[in-house]
Design a protein around this motif. Sequence first.
Motif, short mmCIF file in Angstrom:
data_model
loop_
_atom_site.label_atom_id
_atom_site.label_comp_id
_atom_site.label_asym_id
_atom_site.label_seq_id
_atom_site.Cartn_x
_atom_site.Cartn_y
_atom_site.Cartn_z
N GLN A 9 0.82 -1.21 0.00
CA GLN A 9 0.00 0.00 0.00
C GLN A 9 0.85 1.26 0.00
O GLN A 9 0.53 2.25 -0.67
CB GLN A 9 -0.95 -0.03 1.21
CG GLN A 9 -2.08 0.99 1.14
CD GLN A 9 -1.68 2.39 1.55
OE1 GLN A 9 -0.73 2.57 2.31
NE2 GLN A 9 -2.38 3.39 1.04
N LYS A 10 1.95 1.26 0.74
CA LYS A 10 2.77 2.47 0.81
C LYS A 10 3.38 2.80 -0.55
O LYS A 10 3.54 3.98 -0.89
CB LYS A 10 3.87 2.33 1.88
CG LYS A 10 4.92 1.29 1.61
CD LYS A 10 5.94 1.23 2.73
CE LYS A 10 6.99 0.16 2.50
NZ LYS A 10 7.79 0.38 1.28
N ALA A 29 0.72 4.47 -2.53
CA ALA A 29 0.52 5.85 -2.06
C ALA A 29 1.63 6.77 -2.56
O ALA A 29 1.37 7.90 -3.00
CB ALA A 29 0.45 5.88 -0.54
N THR A 43 1.19 7.42 -6.19
CA THR A 43 -0.02 8.18 -6.44
C THR A 43 0.07 9.60 -5.89
O THR A 43 -0.28 10.56 -6.58
CB THR A 43 -1.23 7.47 -5.81
OG1 THR A 43 -1.27 6.12 -6.31
CG2 THR A 43 -2.53 8.16 -6.18
N GLY A 63 -3.15 7.73 2.24
CA GLY A 63 -4.16 7.36 1.26
C GLY A 63 -4.71 5.97 1.46
O GLY A 63 -5.06 5.28 0.49
N GLN A 64 -4.84 5.54 2.74
CA GLN A 64 -5.29 4.17 2.99
C GLN A 64 -6.70 3.91 2.46
O GLN A 64 -7.07 2.77 2.22
CB GLN A 64 -5.25 3.87 4.50
CG GLN A 64 -3.87 3.51 5.03
CD GLN A 64 -2.98 4.71 5.27
OE1 GLN A 64 -3.41 5.85 5.11
NE2 GLN A 64 -1.74 4.48 5.64
N TYR A 98 -7.91 4.67 -0.40
CA TYR A 98 -7.98 4.56 -1.86
C TYR A 98 -7.63 3.14 -2.31
O TYR A 98 -6.66 2.55 -1.86
CB TYR A 98 -7.00 5.53 -2.51
CG TYR A 98 -7.42 6.98 -2.39
CD1 TYR A 98 -8.16 7.61 -3.39
CD2 TYR A 98 -7.06 7.73 -1.27
CE1 TYR A 98 -8.54 8.94 -3.28
CE2 TYR A 98 -7.44 9.06 -1.14
CZ TYR A 98 -8.17 9.65 -2.16
OH TYR A 98 -8.55 10.97 -2.04
#
Length: 845
Positions: free
Chosen positions: A435-436, A439, A442, A448-449, A451
């Motif tokens: 996820q990081k 983010a 992006t 931005g968790q 999204y």
Amino acid sequence: MRPILLPLVLVAISTSAWAASLEDARGFLLTGKYAEVVKAAEESVSQNLPTEEWPLLHAEALMASGRYPEALMAIVQGLQRFPSSLRVRLLGYDVLRANGQVERAKALFDELDQLAARREWAYRQPADLVAIGRAALIAGADPKIVLDRFFEPVKKAAPEFRESYIASGELALTKNDFALAGKMFDQAAKKFADDPDIQFGIARAFASSDAEATGKALELTLKLNPNHVGARLLLAERAIDSEQYEQADELIGEALKINPALPESHALRAVLAHLRADAKAEKQAREAALKFWRTNPAVDWQIGSKLSRKYRFAESAERQRQALKFDPAYLPAKMQLAQDLLRLGQDDEGWELVDEVQKADPYDVVAFNLTTLRDRIAKFQTLKSEHFLVRMDPQEAAIYGQDALALLEKAHATLTKKYGLELKQQTIVEIFPEQKDFAIRTFGLPGGQGYLGVCFGRLITANSPAARPGSSANWQAILWHEFCHVVTLTLTKNKMPRWLSEGISVFEERQQRGNWGEKMQPRYRAMILGDDLTPVSQLSGAFLKPKTPAHLGFAYFESSLVVEFLIERFGLEKMKRILADLAKGVEINEAIAAHAQPIAKIDAEFAERAKALAKATGPLIDWAKPKPGDVKDDAIEEFVAKNPTSFEGLMALAMKRLEAKEWESAKAPLKKLIELYPNQHDANSAYSLLARAHRELKETDAELAVLNKIAELSPDAPDAFARLMELAKERQDWPALLANAERFAAVNPLSALPHRAEADANEALGKKPAAIAAYRTVLKLDPENPADIHYRLARLLHEIKDPTAKRELLLALEEAPRFREALKLLLEIDGGRPGNAGAKNPRKP
């Protein structure tokens, strides 16, 4: 003695008086009373007072009032009186640049540098040390060294000196380290609670992450200093983000009344003009921003950066290139240009610029993050099809990469045809297992968790299922949603409000598959019938500052309802004409009025439609909230008896009985809920609870019927899909097993479970190539019993006379050397003797 004492007393009184006056002037400057500061400073000149504070206050007040040439005169006079003042020189550097005298500013700064080096012993006061630190940063010194040698020691030695806190926080802001900036300004606020500049620092630090904290800090800033231009401009930026352009214009106008010359105000006005497609006004505003400093790179950087936030990446890139013509070393423009190019799919130049920024400023957090990310992306596998270029983790690519390509191509065929668009370039899709990393790619920073995916136009970034453990989001629906953005953003040249873009994407999810996309649920029903329905004319604001995550989800849902309403009421062709007008720069409400009806009528008619839809949701249900005491264990039975259609009452009663393992009696309230409200999509709906009761009672047929209803209503119910696979395998219902394996893999393709089910079903149906492919996928996912999988794969390969069968057998025997069926098959392969190759259920090792 008296002739001597009298002058001393007079001097003491005079010093006390001007000190008090100086303190008053500082207070006036802090609270925005700039005229009073100027008046007091001008009076001080005639008194020839022995302090550099007066020319500093004088120049700062004149600058805050937009009187740049006069501020320069004040600096010149200050240097004449205080030629060894570092602080006057440092302020003079800024004042000269603001007046466009860049070379003279550089000369003055060189003098400051030489003076500080030559007379270091003379500059030991906190104000001087902070000035030296600020100057060192301008000269390109290591930020950490500046922080450790100047700002932090001053904080410890003079904890009541505010400038060291502000300097530290501003340093963090310039490096895009907003978390550190927030920490520093919060620390400062504990000591200087009534300091508007520190509150403004808090607002800037949290502007991209916490709308509520930013709003509170801005409110307090303007309460403490009603003439704080920076706070008004940040409010104007927020208004632009939510497409409240008239409000933004008013805020910019208020800022210009305070400081008519401030470039930032005129730059924002240029942004507004651009968004309104008023090229003449945009040019005039930009010229006004460059009035005093014709080659100020910050003007085009600011205009472009704000346009980039509105997804106008090409326009932003053009502005950043102009800024770099003015100053090739201006790193903010170089960093923004890099991000714009990366979002436009121009990776080679974009990454090259990121490298340049990172080398020039190793402490820039965004540049560092992107540089690190690029090394990870370099290890991704690239999959290509006619219209797509997909980058993803190699292992994930091997598991569902081709499925992703096929899904995207289907979306392309469906949506480009529907909206009449020809895409001339491949769409780039990057899927991140962490996820990081998503983010950073992006947003440039972790966070931005909330999204799942983001579309910039040609580029889509998305989290893979591995990046969101515990989430049940359907990755196929996500990619369909994001590709729809590609279509609409391309059609409008990225000139569409967020609500319309999101609304069309959610609407098209539902059009493609009935159980995709946001749907009505009890919470949304209550929000529509309460006070949470946003007028269509103000919908973008619902995305900018939602009260809760539920409100953000509701903004997506409401936007899709608006799109559905517009298309059903006025037709798809009218929607396409609205999109075409947006591409020309027409404002959304004007475009809707031109092709549908005036926005006021749209607001009223849509509100009526949405409320009717909400009322039609579970119309036989009593949705009133019971009192807390009514749904407690000892009162719930009586409450439901008196209120037999209460949603919360029936749900509470069912939960009480399930917790007590009263499976049979729990069925009644659950069946009642389903009878009254059959269209339940929630994960913890009455359907899922009823399925549990049936399972505990071993009522398999009834359980199966309920689970199938869940699968029909929800695309992201992996627990139900897993149970359906289990039941299908028990009943040897191979088509059902395949269908539910596909459903499960659309949520989590990185689990071995659906691929094993697919292999079993295809093997049983005689579809050997498909079964072989599925078994190979299972082996990539670390199965519990790899020996069995290798054996089954070997058996199928042997049946189709594939020589790799032996290798799979050896791998099975490596895992389980005494695996009898594998040994028998090995003998058969080696010696041609009949064996057990056709066994359907070989004994597991």
